[in-house]
Scaffold this motif. Structure first.
Motif, mmCIF file in Angstrom:
data_model
loop_
_atom_site.group_PDB
_atom_site.id
_atom_site.type_symbol
_atom_site.label_atom_id
_atom_site.label_comp_id
_atom_site.label_asym_id
_atom_site.label_seq_id
_atom_site.Cartn_x
_atom_site.Cartn_y
_atom_site.Cartn_z
ATOM 1 N N UNK A 238 0.886 -1.206 0.514
ATOM 2 C CA UNK A 238 -0.168 -0.183 0.060
ATOM 3 C C UNK A 238 0.827 1.360 0.215
ATOM 4 N N UNK A 239 1.860 0.921 0.669
ATOM 5 C CA UNK A 239 2.952 2.388 0.481
ATOM 6 C C UNK A 239 3.656 2.874 -0.632
ATOM 7 N N UNK A 240 3.853 2.108 -1.727
ATOM 8 C CA UNK A 240 4.354 2.023 -3.409
ATOM 9 C C UNK A 240 3.172 2.635 -4.218
ATOM 10 N N UNK A 241 4.012 2.939 -4.782
ATOM 11 C CA UNK A 241 2.830 3.467 -6.094
ATOM 12 C C UNK A 241 3.318 2.771 -7.595
ATOM 13 N N UNK A 242 2.433 2.930 -8.288
ATOM 14 C CA UNK A 242 2.583 2.135 -9.786
ATOM 15 C C UNK A 242 3.186 0.441 -10.553
ATOM 16 N N UNK A 243 4.028 0.942 -10.467
ATOM 17 C CA UNK A 243 4.778 -0.488 -10.660
ATOM 18 C C UNK A 243 5.241 -1.446 -9.889
ATOM 19 N N UNK A 244 5.820 -0.294 -9.117
ATOM 20 C CA UNK A 244 6.576 -1.133 -7.705
ATOM 21 C C UNK A 244 5.445 -1.627 -6.880
ATOM 22 N N UNK A 245 4.553 -1.677 -7.127
ATOM 23 C CA UNK A 245 3.818 -2.609 -6.021
ATOM 24 C C UNK A 245 3.381 -3.752 -6.620
ATOM 25 N N UNK A 246 3.245 -3.506 -7.874
ATOM 26 C CA UNK A 246 3.454 -5.638 -8.005
ATOM 27 C C UNK A 246 5.169 -6.067 -8.197
ATOM 28 N N UNK A 247 5.546 -4.826 -8.827
ATOM 29 C CA UNK A 247 7.022 -5.866 -8.307
ATOM 30 C C UNK A 247 7.477 -6.367 -7.031
ATOM 31 N N UNK A 248 7.336 -5.599 -5.626
ATOM 32 C CA UNK A 248 7.596 -5.246 -4.294
ATOM 33 C C UNK A 248 6.595 -7.205 -4.487
ATOM 34 N N UNK A 249 5.053 -7.365 -4.718
ATOM 35 C CA UNK A 249 4.318 -8.383 -4.137
ATOM 36 C C UNK A 249 5.090 -9.671 -4.603
ATOM 37 N N UNK A 250 5.388 -9.268 -5.944
ATOM 38 C CA UNK A 250 6.264 -10.641 -6.932
ATOM 39 C C UNK A 250 6.991 -10.475 -6.350
ATOM 40 N N UNK A 251 8.150 -10.142 -5.753
ATOM 41 C CA UNK A 251 9.373 -10.637 -4.928
ATOM 42 C C UNK A 251 9.849 -12.404 -4.584
ATOM 43 N N UNK A 252 10.695 -12.655 -4.983
ATOM 44 C CA UNK A 252 11.036 -14.096 -4.815
ATOM 45 C C UNK A 252 10.445 -14.178 -2.907
ATOM 46 N N UNK A 253 11.401 -13.343 -2.139
ATOM 47 C CA UNK A 253 11.616 -13.258 -0.790
ATOM 48 C C UNK A 253 10.311 -12.854 -0.123
ATOM 49 N N UNK A 254 9.255 -11.947 -1.188
ATOM 50 C CA UNK A 254 7.984 -12.078 -0.589
ATOM 51 C C UNK A 254 7.445 -13.187 -0.524
ATOM 52 N N UNK A 255 7.096 -13.589 -1.449
ATOM 53 C CA UNK A 255 6.314 -14.932 -2.024
ATOM 54 C C UNK A 255 6.935 -15.892 -0.669
ATOM 55 N N UNK A 256 8.318 -15.975 -0.280
ATOM 56 C CA UNK A 256 8.508 -17.637 0.018
ATOM 57 C C UNK A 256 8.168 -17.260 2.049
ATOM 58 N N UNK A 257 7.956 -16.146 2.017
ATOM 59 C CA UNK A 257 7.815 -15.514 3.411
ATOM 60 C C UNK A 257 6.102 -16.107 3.659
ATOM 61 N N UNK A 258 5.646 -15.626 3.038
ATOM 62 C CA UNK A 258 4.256 -15.507 2.709
ATOM 63 C C UNK A 258 3.366 -17.046 2.612
ATOM 64 N N UNK A 259 4.609 -17.868 1.963
ATOM 65 C CA UNK A 259 4.191 -18.937 2.204
ATOM 66 C C UNK A 259 4.628 -19.779 3.332
ATOM 67 N N UNK A 260 5.313 -19.190 4.166
ATOM 68 C CA UNK A 260 6.085 -20.451 5.816
ATOM 69 C C UNK A 260 5.177 -19.497 6.237
#
Length: 321
Positions: A225-247
């Motif tokens: 929510x704190x990001x704008x534009x394409x940075x939002x999608x890049x952040x959420x689809x990052x490898x570290x984020x997905x791994x963190x969510x799965x854990x």
């Protein structure tokens, strides 16, 4: 990215279709009865719930009922030795204060709005501290003080002391952890690093299957929510984020010992939203399945024009659930 917190939206006006429905009163008839009593000007039913997460949810529902601030003073006078009316008054004055402020960014809130906001929060704290003094084992006064303190900008030291007071009474209290997560996030003077660290540490301290795994999903949503534009999608689809969510999902919502009861639906929805934003279709589908088609207002109201059911349905379709 513009937020929709508390912007006067009538979120419950949205009606689910195709087997989807919006959760109301936590799906609990007892909460419905208490809410209806509060709407009729009667403080009834809260005492039947133990001082626990269940009461926190019920108290939160009552605090959102318009008019409680008018009759609760009579209840306090009628029960001079009871902490419960004081607790209800404190919770309502906090919610009533936030209604005056709205959920807009600080720069969009007028000086007059802030004055009303702070006045109501100060009154709330008087009630809450008195309730805490009368019932020193209760966690809910401290949980609500976390919210009032954030609005009054009491600072990180006092906020931390209030959080510690809450978790001494209930180490895994969901609402207290949710409120402290807000305190340490960037928009309230913290940082993304502090927010993520708090979320993961809280998850790891809790037993597997705990609802506190939700904090990891909420932290990533707050960062997004704190990001704008394409940075939002890049952040959420990052490898570290997905791994963190799965854990976090494997330790909570998808764990065989996942907790039942208050907060469960919101936790399932939080993970479903986070995985859908991350493009992780497999885990998103599993979390959507876990919701059973029941939609929580939070956190879906952040997107799709404040229509939680519409957002849920759109994102569920996008992952093939």
């Amino acid at each position: 990215m513009a937020l929709l917190r508390g912007a006067g939206l009538s979120l419950r006006r949205w009606v689910g279709r195709a087997g989807v429905r919006l959760e109301k009163d936590f799906g609990d008839p007892a909460v419905t009865r208490v809410r209806e009593a509060a709407e009729a000007g009667v403080r009834d039913g809260l005492a039947a719930r133990p001082e626990s997460a269940d009461r926190a949810g019920m108290l939160g529902t009552v605090s959102e009922v318009a008019g409680v601030e008018e009759w609760i003073h009579r209840a306090i006078a009628a029960e001079p030795d009871s902490a419960l009316p004081l607790l209800v008054a404190g919770a309502r004055y906090v919610a009533w204060g936030w209604e005056a402020r709205t959920g807009a960014r600080a720069q969009q809130v007028s000086r007059a709005q802030f004055e009303v906001f702070h006045e109501r929060l100060r009154r709330a704290e008087t009630f809450l501290y008195e309730a805490a003094e009368r019932e020193p084992d209760w966690v809910t006064p401290w949980q609500v003080l976390l919210t009032s303190g954030r609005g009054l900008e009491v600072g990180p030291v006092i906020a931390q002391r209030r959080f510690e007071a809450a978790v001494r009474r209930d180490p895994f209290h969901l609402r207290s952890h949710q409120q402290h997560l807000q305190q340490v996030c960037r928009k309230w003077g913290g940082s993304h690093e502090a927010m993520h660290a708090f979320a993961r540490a809280s998850m790891l301290k809790a037993p597997e299957g705990s609802l506190l795994g939700q904090l990891v999903a909420l932290a990533h949503i707050e960062h997004w929510l704190d990001l704008d534009g394409e940075a939002c999608a890049r952040y959420m689809r990052g490898f570290d984020v997905v791994g963190s969510l799965r854990e976090a999902a494997d330790r909570s919502v998808l764990h065989a010992d996942f907790e039942q009861g208050y907060g469960r639906v919101q936790v399932c929805n939080s993970f479903a939203m986070a995985f859908a934003l991350a493009g992780d279709k497999e885990y998103a589908r599993r979390c959507f399945d876990a919701t059973g088609g029941v939609v929580s207002e939070f956190p879906w109201y952040y997107i799709n024009g404040g229509n939680p059911v519409g957002a849920y349905r759109n994102y569920r379709s996008s992952v093939g659930a």
